[in-house]
Design a protein around this motif. Structure first.
Motif, PDB file in Angstrom:
ATOM      1  N   ARG A 286      -5.373   0.544  -7.828  1.00 10.76           N
ATOM      2  CA  ARG A 286      -4.491  -0.605  -7.666  1.00 10.76           C
ATOM      3  C   ARG A 286      -3.637  -0.731  -8.912  1.00 10.76           C
ATOM      4  O   ARG A 286      -4.139  -0.732 -10.038  1.00 10.76           O
ATOM      5  CB  ARG A 286      -5.303  -1.887  -7.439  1.00 10.76           C
TER       6      ARG A 286
ATOM      7  N   LYS B 135       0.844  -1.191   0.000  1.00 19.15           N
ATOM      8  CA  LYS B 135       0.000   0.000   0.000  1.00 19.15           C
ATOM      9  C   LYS B 135       0.881   1.243   0.000  1.00 19.15           C
ATOM     10  O   LYS B 135       1.990   1.228   0.535  1.00 19.15           O
ATOM     11  CB  LYS B 135      -0.904   0.033   1.242  1.00 19.15           C
TER      12      LYS B 135
ATOM     13  N   ARG C 144      -9.906   4.495  -4.894  1.00 16.69           N
ATOM     14  CA  ARG C 144      -8.869   3.516  -4.546  1.00 16.69           C
ATOM     15  C   ARG C 144      -8.282   2.949  -5.841  1.00 16.69           C
ATOM     16  O   ARG C 144      -8.980   2.373  -6.663  1.00 16.69           O
ATOM     17  CB  ARG C 144      -9.455   2.410  -3.675  1.00 16.69           C
TER      18      ARG C 144
ATOM     19  N   THR D 232      -0.086  -3.094  -5.972  1.00 18.94           N
ATOM     20  CA  THR D 232       0.030  -2.076  -4.921  1.00 18.94           C
ATOM     21  C   THR D 232      -1.249  -1.252  -4.887  1.00 18.94           C
ATOM     22  O   THR D 232      -1.704  -0.759  -5.926  1.00 18.94           O
ATOM     23  CB  THR D 232       1.220  -1.129  -5.191  1.00 18.94           C
ATOM     24  N   LEU D 233      -1.817  -1.101  -3.708  1.00 17.65           N
ATOM     25  CA  LEU D 233      -3.020  -0.289  -3.537  1.00 17.65           C
ATOM     26  C   LEU D 233      -2.617   1.142  -3.190  1.00 17.65           C
ATOM     27  O   LEU D 233      -1.869   1.377  -2.233  1.00 17.65           O
ATOM     28  CB  LEU D 233      -3.890  -0.865  -2.425  1.00 17.65           C
TER      29      LEU D 233
ATOM     30  N   CYS E  97      -4.068   4.429  -1.792  1.00 16.33           N
ATOM     31  CA  CYS E  97      -5.279   4.658  -1.011  1.00 16.33           C
ATOM     32  C   CYS E  97      -5.105   5.822  -0.036  1.00 16.33           C
ATOM     33  O   CYS E  97      -4.054   6.460   0.012  1.00 16.33           O
ATOM     34  CB  CYS E  97      -5.639   3.386  -0.236  1.00 16.33           C
TER      35      CYS E  97
ATOM     36  N   GLU F 289      -5.991   4.175   5.602  1.00 17.65           N
ATOM     37  CA  GLU F 289      -6.019   2.736   5.338  1.00 17.65           C
ATOM     38  C   GLU F 289      -4.677   2.055   5.630  1.00 17.65           C
ATOM     39  O   GLU F 289      -4.580   0.831   5.577  1.00 17.65           O
ATOM     40  CB  GLU F 289      -6.410   2.470   3.883  1.00 17.65           C
ATOM     41  N   ILE F 290      -3.659   2.860   5.905  1.00 17.83           N
ATOM     42  CA  ILE F 290      -2.329   2.309   6.151  1.00 17.83           C
ATOM     43  C   ILE F 290      -2.065   2.331   7.643  1.00 17.83           C
ATOM     44  O   ILE F 290      -2.014   3.398   8.258  1.00 17.83           O
ATOM     45  CB  ILE F 290      -1.255   3.117   5.386  1.00 17.83           C
TER      46      ILE F 290
END
Length: 418
Positions: free
Chosen positions: A228, A195, A226, A242-243, A245, A249-250
């Motif tokens: 990817r 991420k 979002r 890999t997202l 975002c 969210e991390i």
């Protein structure tokens, strides 16, 4: 039905075999229960070929006709992708920009989105179509002319559709399997990130990382789309790639997430300019009017300040893309000729590179700059210019040391470790 946007770049649709491979990935998402909007680029190399044809035909070409020609590459890919999906039993229809319609400004070659009405595509989905294959990189102006968005515009098209249709996610299929801590071709220990925050990706993209187009990341961050990033040449699942975002969210960010670099930089210094209010505008106003993209800026104390008139003069250093140096020089010479600014000398160094460390963890950590500068000093690398922001530190160094600097910083911040 839940909606997914999938974008395939030029290498992912380079020939009929790769279009079939991409179509299988779309089919898999349809089988999972998604309606899918597929955004396609032109087949690899086709846009360059079309641009070459235009420039050979007309040196001073009409920008409207340029767009009409160059946008045709995506139209071909969209039609072929829709045909391939139909042959696989997936109800699909291709869409050109004007058919959606993708409404844009009239700035041919660099158009911006105005709106993407949902009605036409929603009606087709309601009829039972499962996939809309949309030509990326293009739109239509208020005058009814085809427009293009500039290089990398298909990424931006994909994000814009994801925002307009409230997609669950926007998957960008490319020739790499995600976003890495730096270029694996330079650092063999570079690690793929699971991420990365929008802000980090935006900085990396603007600082030289080629994975995503900068405008697409800006749009994704604004509308919380979002993203990817994943490979079109590997088997993938919901955890692949890999997202990109929102920071929330991390769970826990490293101090530095990645090292970016740009080798095509130049440093320009104006020596002995007046140290007075308005002098910066007298320099950077003409540069902006000339379309010069100025990046790092440092105002120095001139050696002539030490004497009978301290504070009277100063030096100004800034960086520009190396291919914009002639334009920058002419803008400064014209400004001096017009009496807007006076300087003793203009010196250009075209043998520099920019290296940057990026990470949202820098907000809450001290000593990042010291750690960076120590790593460079240990390798005998001299820093010419420094610029900082909340989540990045950039330096200009001699270009011959660029790869060494990237490797040293990657090791110093232990980016090979999870």
């Amino acid at each position: 039905m839940p909606l997914l946007v999938m974008k395939f770049g030029g290498t992912s649709v380079a020939d009929l075999a790769r279009i079939e491979n991409a179509a299988k990935k779309v089919q898999k998402e349809v089988e999972r229960g998604y309606d899918v909007i597929v955004i396609v680029s032109a087949m690899s190399g086709k846009t360059n070929e079309l641009v070459g044809w235009v420039e050979t035909t007309s040196k001073l070409y009409d920008a409207r006709e340029y767009d009409a020609v160059v946008a045709s590459g995506e139209n071909v890919t969209a039609g072929l992708m829709a045909l391939r999906l139909q042959e696989m039993g997936v109800p699909a229809r291709s869409w050109q920009g004007w058919q959606v319609p993708i409404n844009t400004t009239s700035a041919h070659g660099s158009a911006r989105f105005l709106s993407i009405p949902r009605e036409n595509l929603d009606a087709k989905f309601a009829e039972g179509f499962k996939v809309a294959v949309v030509a990326g990189f293009q739109g239509v102006s208020a005058e009814g002319r085809i427009t293009t968005l500039g290089r990398g515009g298909s990424d931006t098209t994909a994000v814009a559709f994801a925002a307009a249709f409230g997609a669950e996610r926007c998957d960008i299929y490319t020739d790499v399997d995600g976003v890495y801590t730096t270029d694996p071709r330079i650092v063999s220990k570079a690690r793929k990130l699971d991420k990365i925050a929008f802000e980090e990706m935006l900085e990396l993209a603007s600082l030289g990382a080629k994975v995503l187009q900068t405008r697409s990341v800006e749009l994704a961050m604004r509308y919380k789309v979002r993203l990817r990033v994943l490979s079109s040449f590997e088997d993938t699942d919901e955890n692949s790639g890999t997202l990109v975002c929102d920071e929330e969210e991390i769970m826990e960010s490293k101090v530095v997430s990645g090292i970016a670099f740009s080798r095509d930089e130049a440093k320009i210094t104006l020596f002995t300019i007046e140290d007075r209010p308005g002098v910066a505008q007298a320099i950077f106003g003409p540069l902006a009017d000339a379309g010069v993209n100025v990046d790092m800026i440092v105002q120095n104390i001139s050696e002539k300040n030490y004497g009978s008139h301290p504070g009277a003069v100063t030096d100004m250093t800034f960086s520009v893309p190396v291919n914009q140096v002639p334009r920058a020089q002419k803008a400064m010479e014209d400004a001096r000729a017009a009496g807007l600014i006076a300087y003793d000398d203009l010196v250009v160094d075209t043998e520099v590179a920019k290296v940057s460390v990026v990470g949202i963890g820098m907000r809450s950590q001290v000593g990042v700059a010291a750690r960076m500068f120590k790593a460079l000093a240990n390798e005998g690398i001299n820093i010419k210019v420094i610029a900082t922001s909340e989540i990045k530190i950039s330096v200009l160094i001699d270009r011959k040391y660029m790869e060494l600097a990237v490797q040293a910083l990657h090791d110093a911040f232990e980016l090979d470790k999870v």
